[in-house]
Scaffold this active site. Structure first.
Site, mmCIF file in Angstrom:
data_model
loop_
_atom_site.group_PDB
_atom_site.id
_atom_site.type_symbol
_atom_site.label_atom_id
_atom_site.label_comp_id
_atom_site.label_asym_id
_atom_site.label_seq_id
_atom_site.Cartn_x
_atom_site.Cartn_y
_atom_site.Cartn_z
ATOM 1 N N ASP A 73 -2.051 18.976 40.647
ATOM 2 C CA ASP A 73 -3.037 20.031 40.851
ATOM 3 C C ASP A 73 -2.434 21.435 40.790
ATOM 4 O O ASP A 73 -3.116 22.384 40.514
ATOM 5 C CB ASP A 73 -3.781 19.834 42.180
ATOM 6 C CG ASP A 73 -2.822 19.642 43.344
ATOM 7 O OD1 ASP A 73 -1.594 19.771 43.135
ATOM 8 O OD2 ASP A 73 -3.299 19.364 44.447
ATOM 9 N N ASP B 263 2.142 11.487 43.226
ATOM 10 C CA ASP B 263 2.685 12.290 44.310
ATOM 11 C C ASP B 263 2.596 11.492 45.591
ATOM 12 O O ASP B 263 1.609 10.803 45.820
ATOM 13 C CB ASP B 263 1.876 13.584 44.442
ATOM 14 C CG ASP B 263 2.427 14.651 43.530
ATOM 15 O OD1 ASP B 263 3.654 14.661 43.321
ATOM 16 O OD2 ASP B 263 1.627 15.457 43.019
ATOM 17 N N LYS C 243 9.360 20.141 72.992
ATOM 18 C CA LYS C 243 9.591 19.131 71.958
ATOM 19 C C LYS C 243 10.022 19.843 70.685
ATOM 20 O O LYS C 243 9.653 21.004 70.448
ATOM 21 C CB LYS C 243 8.354 18.258 71.725
ATOM 22 C CG LYS C 243 7.155 18.964 71.107
ATOM 23 C CD LYS C 243 6.070 17.948 70.866
ATOM 24 C CE LYS C 243 4.849 18.397 70.109
ATOM 25 N NZ LYS C 243 4.552 19.751 69.827
#
Lengths: 567, 709
Positions: free
Chosen positions: B545, B333, B419
């Site tokens: 997981d 991953d 932002k």
């Protein structure tokens, strides 16, 4: 040793290696079922065979069916040959009126020819009718070699196919091996030999008067046709008692060269066929290199031993190479190279008497047989033999590079190792087992020609020859007696089929496995390191098996000779 | 008992569940019981004698055969004693043959002993546990009765409150708690377990530190995680792995071959006039059969599992460890393995006409109240790189991120700082000016450059004025590149799995040096990728997981589940990483390779040894009958008897000498298979041929100077 001698040896090697590739490629085409020039001519005949015997050539067999077919065919061949030998006095083509063979001799001879051994406890020209030679022995010369082909091709297919279930059709492989490889090559070779003045007739023997006025019987017969297949099929059974040392069976240096090529050509070329069939020719050449390596070293040692001559003779003022038991027309170089080729290739024909070799010169052919008849071994049997050894070598080597061992993309697991171990167990069991018993059995010892270490070498040689399906005789041993005929026959059959069955089981197991793609973690098996590894494994393995026995035979004899003791 | 001193943490602190890089230190320390530990040796020695039980011996064919012939020689020794014949020689041979067996047993006992101490601690944790069995599951969790944990069955529901030990493996169905898993992982920092989601699995033997949870038991007694762990560390349930079985067959085959070679020697010897005593034949036989590898084989296997455990990886079978050594492709991953997982600000690019410092200041102000990882990284960048001090803003009005505007920011001293994504920022500037703002060319150029590099551009605006662009980047872990290079040299292809778009994925993949990537990956994509690779004959390892990783974990040849993962994931994989560190797959692969290499190397060594033994014993056997064979005595051994005795002594001692190597394993180097084999052949093949020549000669000098033979 002379430059001329080395040159002759080098020429032999160059010739067989040169033909390996074209022959190998041709055989791959034959067994992959691709159309060849010959198939276009003989194809209809092949088809008619299948139609007659009710075989569907398209239908492939799994390993067990294939093996059962093979065993059944060979069992039938054995019974037929035994019957011919026992009944030859009732059968045609017996101009000399020979009697039937004794039961134990017939058993030995049938076992010998069915197992591609061609050990001869008899003298051909004084025992066998032309019918027995042609319809009995020559037929087995062909089909026993074709049986070897079939097993080798089956194991090649096992490596070539991924997650498969079948290994081909035994009947088809048998037919194609005979029809497209053995027959045409034999015809060509026989014609060549006839052109080089080898006899080919069905005449009765000729009585001739020599210059001294003595009477001599000159044996005749269909020699050339027999000799062609005896060499090509690594059979080795001579038409005459003294085999290729006989002037009719090997008249001159040219026939010698041609026969030497024939002994080797197919076994060596099969390595290339194997490589082609698994899609990586280089792998085949790696195996071929191991074979040639052993032969080159063997030839060098044997030639050195023979050409150096006997120090005891030198001390008596007789200089020169050891010429005892050698034909003057061949000399030490061609005699030793023949000895090395014939034992390396599980052929067994001889053009000199190995018993007359120097201790170390005789050790070479003995060792070449004991390492399992794999360099290059018999037709087919040599290839599957060396593949078994490669499997064992790669098992240990694979572990050493930290992966589940694999060879040619197939994982080697418990079942494969078990079968490989079984296959290598058979030969030492029969060679050492029978030798040990014979060494203390009075009835066996009666057949020995020499006492002491030389006698032990004769025993070891006989069983190594039988177990290796070689058939080469050390000479000296009088083997035509119930004990020797029976035990040698058992050893031949057990080692032939006791190896074929586990090899076929390996093929069955491997063909079912997926073919793995090589990665950087895979140990490459087409390089020098592999060649060295496999050669090392072969030396160590056979060394460990036979060193004690060899120490008591040729090795101690060598030291005894240096100490001035002879037999 | 285990350290469990950590103070309870508040459940709301998300940082406490990050995997700890130094995880398992405590456990590893416990494992550092050296081979030279006197207590371990004492116990090992006692076990070595106990293992002489024929039922135990018969599992190891080579050593069993050695024991049988040792017994035979012992009988002959007693006969010699009784009949008053010289018995010194046969007595010594018998003693050293028994030592051969004992050393082999000792090796196995030491390997097992290292796991046993831990198993005892674990077992105590299991036995002492009491459970609160909920009588009416689903209704009232307060009504429970105390039962022994041992009586719990799969499907029972139990309440576990602060201070309780979780009585069995299960799934949290209600509540949330911080759990100390030190008993399993050796890691004292607590983890969060809660109902639903990917953190619902709990393990028996771990302790709840705060709050409460209701657990449905999923594993019945005897098959729980803890049980398996105990069985593993004790080596009790150790089943022979496929390669070990195959190797055992080869060794048994070699034994048979040597049996044939030795037994037939009686006949061949008799022919040559040499009478060979049974004692001498047995000595030859035992020195030839592969006792070295035979004696160390099971120790190597146990030590391999043990090494994994010391790396805090729990395997469900030895088969998986071996498979790890064969892995061709590694699926990783991206998040947490290749990159740190959070995007971080690496650069603040000012718009035209604005100074770098001005832009940095604006970025700092706009992120002051932003508690996300990205916001914190902007603050960190502004303060560290530009030396700004975070002001203590007064009269500031903060605008947290909202999904509708996709902006966050601050209004301070008349400045309206925002932002957010480029679109949102342009829209904001346009609205402030009454019309959509133009995107200046230079601004667009910056944005595109960042996107091409796989980063995320974040716009910064002050009212109508574009201030600059912040480069947010998925930062590749600094050490990972080197590890991938190492894997490449091992011949393993690394594949990065990510949910990112292909451009981002490609940029990160090339920066990290992975061979391939799967972008915008769904769980089905993973599964498909694995199947596809397997169809091409490759072996795949992956770690995961989540519950949706479970199918892929099950399909992979080696599936490493994270200890923090769900029960489903843990059950689907064949290994559990107690540290939950995905990069550990690399070590797992190395350990798998080491295991196989050690077996291969010692097999080679064992067989190569035989050459020297032949040169010691064969001349000794026959020199009386065939004096010329003395020429083979290349070592110049003193007498035939001392030659035979020396070979037997060497054969026994070499087992003891190689125990450390068997336990430690042969070092794996990622140099490619050819180079590795050449090296190992040189060290263990050639070395194995030479060492015994020197060793036997040395022992012979000792034996003859002590007049032992």
């Amino acid at each position: 040793m002379t430059w001329n001698g080395w040159l002759q040896i080098a020429l032999m090697f160059a010739l067989v290696i040169a033909t390996a590739r074209p022959l190998g490629i041709y055989m791959a085409a034959v067994f992959e079922g691709r159309s060849t020039l010959l198939e276009r001519a003989l194809g209809p005949l092949e088809g008619r065979f299948y139609a007659l015997s009710g075989i569907d050539p398209k239908r492939e067999q799994d390993w067990l069916t294939y093996t059962i077919a093979l065993l059944a065919f060979n069992a039938a061949g054995f019974v037929l040959l035994y019957a011919i030998l026992r009944l030859q006095h009732l059968l045609p083509l017996n101009p000399q009126g020979f009697d039937p063979m004794s039961p134990h001799l017939a058993f030995n001879t049938a076992a010998s020819f069915v197992s591609n051994t061609n050990w001869q406890s008899y003298g051909g020209e004084s025992t066998l009718s032309y019918f027995s030679q042609m319809a009995g022995l020559t037929v087995q010369n062909f089909v026993s070699a074709a049986t070897g082909f079939a097993v080798a091709i089956a194991i090649a297919r096992a490596f070539a196919r991924s997650s498969g279930s079948t290994l081909g059709n035994f009947w088809v492989d048998l037919t194609r091996a005979t029809l497209y490889v053995l027959l045409p090559l034999s015809v060509l070779l026989a014609l060549g030999l006839v052109a080089l003045e080898m006899p080919q007739n069905l005449s009765a023997y000729i009585d001739a008067s020599t210059l001294e006025g003595a009477k001599q019987t000159l044996a005749q017969g269909p020699v050339a046709s027999q000799v062609a297949i005896k060499q090509l099929g690594t059979n080795g059974g001579g038409f005459f008692n003294v085999n290729a040392a006989h002037p009719y069976e090997n008249p001159n240096a040219w026939t010698n060269l041609l026969q030497n090529w024939a002994i080797f050509s197919l076994s060596l070329a099969l390595a290339v066929t194997f490589g082609r069939m698994i899609g990586r020719e280089r792998e085949g050449w790696a195996l071929l290199s191991v074979m040639v390596l052993f032969l080159a070293v063997g030839a060098a040692v044997a030639y050195w031993a023979e050409a150096s001559g006997n120090p005891l003779m030198h001390a008596m003022g007789i200089a020169g190479p050891n010429m005892e038991g050698k034909e003057v027309r061949f000399g030490p170089a061609l005699s030793t190279v023949w000895a090395v080729f014939t034992t390396g290739a599980s052929n067994g024909s001889v053009n000199a008497m190995h018993n007359s070799f120097m201790p170390l010169g005789g050790l070479v052919p003995l060792a070449l047989m004991q390492i399992g008849e794999v360099v290059p071994g018999g037709v087919g049997s040599g290839l599957y033999g060396i593949v078994v050894l490669a499997i064992l070598a790669m098992f240990v080597a694979g572990l050493m590079v930290g992966r589940t061992p694999e060879y040619l993309g197939k994982k080697l697991e418990a079942r494969d190792v078990k079968m490989a171990v079984l296959a290598i167990l058979v030969m030492p069991l029969f060679i050492l087992g029978f030798s040990a018993v014979s060494a203390v059995l009075p009835v066996a010892l009666a057949g020995l020609a020499n006492p002491g270490a030389r006698g032990l070498t004769e025993i070891l040689y006989a069983y190594a020859s039988a177990s290796g399906n070689n058939g080469s005789a050390f000479a000296g041993l009088t083997a035509n007696a119930p004990w020797w005929n029976t035990t040698l026959g058992i050893a031949m059959l057990a080692c032939r089929f006791g190896i074929i069955v586990p090899v076929m089981a390996i093929a069955g197991s491997l063909v079912a496995k997926p073919k793995l793609a090589p990665s950087a973690g895979t140990f490459p098996t087409d390089g020098l390191l592999f060649v060295g590894l496999l050669a090392g494994v072969i030396v160590i393995l056979s060394g460990l098996e036979y060193f004690p026995a060899l120490a008591l035979g040729p090795i101690v004899e060598h030291f005894q000779m240096l100490a001035g003791k002879t037999f | 008992m285990l350290p469990s001193s950590a103070a309870p943490l508040t459940v709301s602190d998300p940082r406490s569940i990050e995997p700890h890089r130094d995880g398992g230190r405590a456990l590893r320390k416990r494992y550092k019981t050296a081979i030279a530990d006197p207590a371990l040796i004492r116990r090992g020695a006692a076990d070595a004698v106990r293992k002489l039980n024929p039922n135990a011996l018969v599992k190891n064919p080579v050593i069993f055969v050695t024991a049988v012939v040792s017994a035979l020689v012992t009988v002959l020794f007693v006969r010699d004693l009784a009949t008053g014949q010289p018995a010194l020689f046969s007595g010594q041979i018998a003693a050293w043959l028994w030592f051969t067996v004992l050393f082999a047993n000792f090796a196995e006992a030491i390997a097992e002993g290292r796991g046993r101490a831990q198993a005892e601690t674990l077992r105590r944790a299991r036995e002492e546990t009491r459970a609160k069995l909920i009588l009416m599951p689903g209704n009232n969790r307060e009504i429970w009765e105390p039962v022994d944990a041992a009586q719990l069955r799969s499907g029972d529901t139990v309440l576990v409150e602060a201070g309780d030990t979780i009585p069995g493996d299960g799934e949290v169905i209600e509540g949330i708690a911080s759990v100390n898993e030190a008993a399993i992982t050796g890691e004292s920092a607590p983890v969060i377990r809660e109902a639903g989601g990917d953190r619902s699995a709990v393990t028996g033997g771990t302790t709840v530190l705060s709050d409460w949870i209701v657990v449905r038991i999923t594993a019945s007694q005897g098959s729980s995680f803890l049980d398996r762990m105990i069985a593993l560390v004790e080596g009790a349930e150790r089943q022979k792995t496929p390669n070990e079985i195959a190797l055992n067959i080869l060794l048994a085959g070699m034994t048979i071959i040597f049996l044939v070679a030795v037994v037939t020697l009686t006949g061949l010897g008799a022919y040559s006039g040499a009478a060979i005593s049974v004692v001498v034949l047995v000595a030859l036989f035992v020195t030839l059969i592969p006792t070295t590898i035979g004696g160390l084989l099971s120790a190597i296997g146990i030590a391999g599992m043990d090494r994994l455990l010391r790396f805090n990886v729990l395997t469900m079978s030895g088969r998986a460890v071996e498979a790890a050594g064969d892995v061709d492709t590694l699926l990783l991953d991206k998040t947490g393995t290749v990159t740190f997982g959070n995007r971080m600000a690496t650069e603040i690019i000012p718009a035209q006409g604005i100074s770098e410092r001005e832009a940095a200041e604006a970025a700092l102000l706009a992120s002051l109240a932003d508690e996300t990882a990205e916001g914190r990284s902007i603050v960190a960048l502004a303060t560290e790189k530009y030396g700004l001090k975070p002001p203590t803003p007064e009269d500031a009005r903060f605008f947290p991120f909202s999904a509708t505007t996709r902006l966050s920011g601050v209004e301070i001293g008349g400045r309206r700082l925002r932002k957010g994504s480029i679109d949102a920022v342009l829209k904001f500037a346009g609205e402030a000016g009454g019309r959509p703002a133009d995107e200046p060319a230079h601004f667009r150029a910056h944005v595109e450059r960042i996107a091409r590099a796989g980063g995320t551009p974040l716009g910064l605006v002050d009212g109508t004025r574009l201030v600059g662009v912040i480069h947010l980047k998925d930062v590749v872990k600094p050490e990972i590149k080197q590890r991938f290079a190492e894997l490449r040299r091992m011949g393993i292809k690394t594949v990065m799995i990510t949910g990112d778009n292909p451009i981002t994925a490609a940029a990160i993949a090339s920066e990290a040096g992975v061979a391939d990537f799967v972008a915008e990956a769904t769980p089905e994509d993973k599964l498909r990728y694995i199947r596809n690779e397997q169809a091409q004959g490759r072996l795949i390892a992956m770690c995961g997981d989540g519950t949706n990783d479970a199918p892929a974990l099950a399909q992979a040849d080696v599936g490493v589940a994270m200890q923090t993962g769900t029960q489903a994931a843990r059950e689907a994989g064949n290994m559990v990483d107690l540290d939950s560190d995905p990069t550990k797959l690399i070590e797992v692969v190395e350990i798998g390779k080491q295991l196989l290499m050690t077996r291969g190397a010692l097999t080679t060594f064992s067989i190569a040894n035989d050459v020297a033994k032949y040169f010691a014993i064969i001349p000794a056997l026959f020199v009386a009958a065939l004096p010329e064979l003395g020429a083979l005595n290349v070592m110049g051994l003193t007498t035939p008897q001392s030659a035979i005795l020396s070979a037997v002594i060497f054969n026994a001692l070499i087992i003891a000498a190689l125990i450390p190597l068997a336990l430690r394993g042969v070092k794996y180097r990622p140099v490619g298979a050819g180079a590795l084999l050449r090296r190992n052949l040189l060290v263990y093949g050639l070395g194995g041929m030479i060492v015994p020549f020197a060793g036997i000669k040395l022992i012979d000098i000792l034996v003859s100077s002590l007049h032992l033979a």
